[in-house]
Motif scaffolding. Sequence first.
Motif, PDB file in Angstrom:
ATOM      1  N   LEU A 127      57.260  39.549   1.514  1.00  0.00           N
ATOM      2  CA  LEU A 127      57.994  40.499   2.343  1.00  0.00           C
ATOM      3  C   LEU A 127      57.282  41.841   2.247  1.00  0.00           C
ATOM      4  O   LEU A 127      56.853  42.252   1.168  1.00  0.00           O
ATOM      5  N   LYS A 128      57.184  42.511   3.377  1.00  0.00           N
ATOM      6  CA  LYS A 128      56.486  43.791   3.393  1.00  0.00           C
ATOM      7  C   LYS A 128      57.375  44.891   2.821  1.00  0.00           C
ATOM      8  O   LYS A 128      58.590  44.913   3.083  1.00  0.00           O
ATOM      9  N   ASP A 129      56.798  45.782   2.047  1.00  0.00           N
ATOM     10  CA  ASP A 129      57.585  46.852   1.420  1.00  0.00           C
ATOM     11  C   ASP A 129      58.353  47.710   2.438  1.00  0.00           C
ATOM     12  O   ASP A 129      59.513  48.067   2.222  1.00  0.00           O
ATOM     13  N   THR A 130      57.706  47.982   3.581  1.00  0.00           N
ATOM     14  CA  THR A 130      58.363  48.828   4.585  1.00  0.00           C
ATOM     15  C   THR A 130      59.581  48.118   5.192  1.00  0.00           C
ATOM     16  O   THR A 130      60.594  48.753   5.489  1.00  0.00           O
ATOM     17  N   VAL A 131      59.464  46.792   5.348  1.00  0.00           N
ATOM     18  CA  VAL A 131      60.580  46.007   5.886  1.00  0.00           C
ATOM     19  C   VAL A 131      61.727  46.003   4.870  1.00  0.00           C
ATOM     20  O   VAL A 131      62.891  46.183   5.217  1.00  0.00           O
ATOM     21  N   PHE A 132      61.373  45.833   3.614  1.00  0.00           N
ATOM     22  CA  PHE A 132      62.371  45.852   2.540  1.00  0.00           C
ATOM     23  C   PHE A 132      63.101  47.207   2.519  1.00  0.00           C
ATOM     24  O   PHE A 132      64.334  47.264   2.447  1.00  0.00           O
ATOM     25  N   MET A 133      62.344  48.295   2.613  1.00  0.00           N
ATOM     26  CA  MET A 133      62.944  49.637   2.562  1.00  0.00           C
ATOM     27  C   MET A 133      63.841  49.893   3.780  1.00  0.00           C
ATOM     28  O   MET A 133      64.912  50.484   3.661  1.00  0.00           O
ATOM     29  N   LYS A 134      63.399  49.427   4.940  1.00  0.00           N
ATOM     30  CA  LYS A 134      64.204  49.592   6.153  1.00  0.00           C
ATOM     31  C   LYS A 134      65.551  48.867   5.991  1.00  0.00           C
ATOM     32  O   LYS A 134      66.600  49.349   6.423  1.00  0.00           O
ATOM     33  N   GLY A 135      65.498  47.718   5.331  1.00  0.00           N
ATOM     34  CA  GLY A 135      66.711  46.929   5.099  1.00  0.00           C
ATOM     35  C   GLY A 135      67.763  47.700   4.308  1.00  0.00           C
ATOM     36  O   GLY A 135      68.966  47.548   4.541  1.00  0.00           O
TER      37      GLY A 135
END
Length: 446
Positions: A419-427
């Motif tokens: 999982l991409k860090d930016t996707v995780f943070m957006k979540g």
Amino acid sequence: MATPQSHFRFLAFSLSIIHISLFLSTTATQLPLLEEQDTPITHFQRYLRINTAHPTPDYTSAVSFLKAQAQSLGLKTQTLEFVQGKPVLLLTWPGSNPSLPSLLLNSHLDSVPAEPEKWLHNPFSAHRTASGAIFARGAQDDKCIAIQYLEAIRNLKSQSFTPHRTIHISLVPDEEIGGIDGAAKFVESEEFNGLNVGFALDEGQASPGDEFRVFYSDRVPWNVKIRAKGRPGHGSRMYDGSAVENLMESVEVVSRFRESQFDVVKAGKALNGEVVSVNPVYVKAGVVSEDGFAMNVQPSEAEAGFDLRLTPTTDPEEMRRRIAEEWAPAVRNMSYEIIEKGPLRDYMGRPLMTATDDSNPWWSVFKQAITSVGEKLSRPEILASTTDARYLRQKGIPVLGFSPMKNTPILLHDHNEHLKDTVFMKGIQVYESLISSLSTFTEASH
Ligand SMILES: [Zn+2]
């Protein structure tokens, strides 16, 4: 790649450095900071490094890690154990109006096994690449959401947000092996009853596109075994009603049903989860001989196994009739066994579906919370497989399956899950919006 030996040498070398630095620090009241920085990403990585893969999930370490995280947020923690060695961790943020039905955020602690040699990075290293992809078993399914729930609460607390409804997070064992000793036991408990859950969120799936996916139902698995008996005989003789011939006739009938369902998907008229799937998983027959099977004997028994997935609106009686009369008719010396892997109807006899229209006020709040952070939802789907959500729906509780991962390849149970860090943070931001909206919305009683 390092060999095990060189890895050990490296470890021994770094340990000796730590030793020296400990020795040199004379004011040894503080241990040197060996931990990484404390960020949402490092919390995620630390959780991913705890190996909770079957068949030997380390639930103890996972629970103690998550408990410590929750305590750092001032959440109440409770560990329930319905089956020894299989804890359910319950975290609670009391609302200002605890008489309102609560909001439950569910996530499972376990994951499926991984084959490390087939991965680019060790599946329990939570390695983060230069482009920000975090590789680990459980990165998508579903350790991301557990940490996102907690980080969203951390942010809301730092903004002095107060929920009206009480918010619970449940972290349950054994989802990947059917949830029988996990969510199934939890929802039947007095403790669960006391939570007075009005609405719940559970895991969903990644979306390769630009919209988030949301699931309002799961399909229900049935394991179906059909057995044929027949007169044994010499391999050279043609006669009617041998066991294998019998079974083959049934397999043809099953295949035709399978095609009727699959054709609808191929024609684009339904999604995968919206039809009944049937797939053959084993065939068993033959008289064993020294070099394999006796080629001149027609055996007296034959068996085949099928994985069936029923949609929430499938009529189970109609399906049972089809199996009894068409797939394994007694008149042809056939018998069958159906193993139902979970409930098909809720306690009121209704299909296990959560409404995704105006009849469900929680749906409107959910949708609004997503759009308010500039995001979009794709058409609500039925999950092709199963999750613990079915046990909650069985109790009549509305549940949406949702994991905020967009522009992300679907890698659950696959090699190189990441999982991409930016996707995780957006979540995390998405859950902030969801938790604040759902916990302050006061109209719906249930
Ligand atoms: Zn999962």
